[in-house]
Write a protein that holds these residues in place. Structure first.
Motif, PDB file in Angstrom:
ATOM      1  N   HIS A  11       0.820  -1.221   0.000  1.00 14.61           N
ATOM      2  CA  HIS A  11       0.000   0.000   0.000  1.00 14.61           C
ATOM      3  C   HIS A  11       0.854   1.273   0.000  1.00 14.61           C
ATOM      4  O   HIS A  11       0.414   2.303  -0.517  1.00 14.61           O
ATOM      5  CB  HIS A  11      -0.979   0.009   1.176  1.00 14.61           C
ATOM      6  CG  HIS A  11      -2.256  -0.696   0.882  1.00 14.61           C
ATOM      7  ND1 HIS A  11      -3.258  -0.154   0.108  1.00 14.61           N
ATOM      8  CD2 HIS A  11      -2.696  -1.931   1.229  1.00 14.61           C
ATOM      9  CE1 HIS A  11      -4.254  -1.002   0.003  1.00 14.61           C
ATOM     10  NE2 HIS A  11      -3.935  -2.091   0.677  1.00 14.61           N
ATOM     11  N   LEU A  14       1.374   2.250  -3.643  1.00 11.27           N
ATOM     12  CA  LEU A  14       0.160   2.333  -4.452  1.00 11.27           C
ATOM     13  C   LEU A  14      -0.163   3.791  -4.743  1.00 11.27           C
ATOM     14  O   LEU A  14       0.018   4.654  -3.900  1.00 11.27           O
ATOM     15  CB  LEU A  14      -0.991   1.702  -3.669  1.00 11.27           C
ATOM     16  CG  LEU A  14      -2.284   1.385  -4.383  1.00 11.27           C
ATOM     17  CD1 LEU A  14      -2.062   0.350  -5.472  1.00 11.27           C
ATOM     18  CD2 LEU A  14      -3.300   0.886  -3.372  1.00 11.27           C
ATOM     19  N   ALA A  30      -0.179  -2.515  -6.732  1.00  6.93           N
ATOM     20  CA  ALA A  30       1.168  -2.604  -6.182  1.00  6.93           C
ATOM     21  C   ALA A  30       1.356  -3.997  -5.584  1.00  6.93           C
ATOM     22  O   ALA A  30       0.398  -4.616  -5.121  1.00  6.93           O
ATOM     23  CB  ALA A  30       1.391  -1.540  -5.112  1.00  6.93           C
ATOM     24  N   ILE A  44       5.132  -1.888  -8.951  1.00  6.83           N
ATOM     25  CA  ILE A  44       3.837  -1.352  -9.387  1.00  6.83           C
ATOM     26  C   ILE A  44       3.543  -1.844 -10.800  1.00  6.83           C
ATOM     27  O   ILE A  44       4.449  -2.203 -11.556  1.00  6.83           O
ATOM     28  CB  ILE A  44       3.810   0.186  -9.364  1.00  6.83           C
ATOM     29  CG1 ILE A  44       4.885   0.770 -10.299  1.00  6.83           C
ATOM     30  CG2 ILE A  44       3.941   0.707  -7.937  1.00  6.83           C
ATOM     31  CD1 ILE A  44       4.760   2.257 -10.568  1.00  6.83           C
ATOM     32  N   SER A  79      -4.846  -3.369  -4.730  1.00  8.74           N
ATOM     33  CA  SER A  79      -5.349  -2.156  -5.383  1.00  8.74           C
ATOM     34  C   SER A  79      -5.871  -1.276  -4.260  1.00  8.74           C
ATOM     35  O   SER A  79      -5.747  -1.630  -3.080  1.00  8.74           O
ATOM     36  CB  SER A  79      -6.450  -2.492  -6.390  1.00  8.74           C
ATOM     37  OG  SER A  79      -7.580  -3.014  -5.725  1.00  8.74           O
ATOM     38  N   SER A  80      -6.478  -0.155  -4.581  1.00 12.03           N
ATOM     39  CA  SER A  80      -6.954   0.745  -3.531  1.00 12.03           C
ATOM     40  C   SER A  80      -8.060   0.127  -2.681  1.00 12.03           C
ATOM     41  O   SER A  80      -8.240   0.493  -1.537  1.00 12.03           O
ATOM     42  CB  SER A  80      -7.438   2.061  -4.138  1.00 12.03           C
ATOM     43  OG  SER A  80      -8.529   1.816  -5.004  1.00 12.03           O
TER      44      SER A  80
END
Length: 129
Positions: A11, A14, A30, A44, A79-80
């Motif tokens: 994270h 990211l 990431a 990434i 991912s987010s």
């Protein structure tokens, strides 16, 4: 290192990175991996035209190889909003880099992992003779 720490490391990198076109992206996924020697490597994704980008796992593996390591103890891609399982190309890459990676823990959540062997049961291997 535990899965939570590995996820935190992924994270950290990211985010959206500026590229030459608004149609291209980098950093929306990431990855972080821990080697059998206890070293951490991250990477990434790059998503650009003509399919010439690559996955975050590929980027982290390339960084690992620069330091002459091949064995992955555990890996995660984020991912987010989620943890992402590796695509087939990434699974094959991990195996072909080092056959011992068949035992790699691939995290699917903070609590759950599968071994690469479970995720890649019918892997490609060159025929001998």
């Amino acid at each position: 290192m535990n899965a939570k720490k590995l996820i935190e490391e992924a994270h950290k990198i990211l985010g959206e990175y500026t590229l030459s076109s608004d149609n291209y992206s980098a950093g929306s996924v990431a990855a972080a991996l821990l080697t059998s020697q206890g070293n951490l490597y991250t990477g990434i994704n790059i998503d650009i035209a003509c399919g010439i980008g690559f996955c975050a796992e590929h980027s982290a593996i390339a960084q690992m190889l620069k330091y002459r390591e091949t064995q992955i103890e555990m890996i995660v891609a984020v991912s987010s909003d989620s943890i992402r399982p590796p695509c087939g190309r990434c699974r094959e890459l991990m195996f072909q880099i080092d056959k011992k990676n068949i035992h790699t823990k691939v995290y699917l959540s903070e609590e759950t992992y599968m071994t690469l062997n479970e995720l890649l049961p019918n892997r490609w291997e060159p025929r001998l003779g």
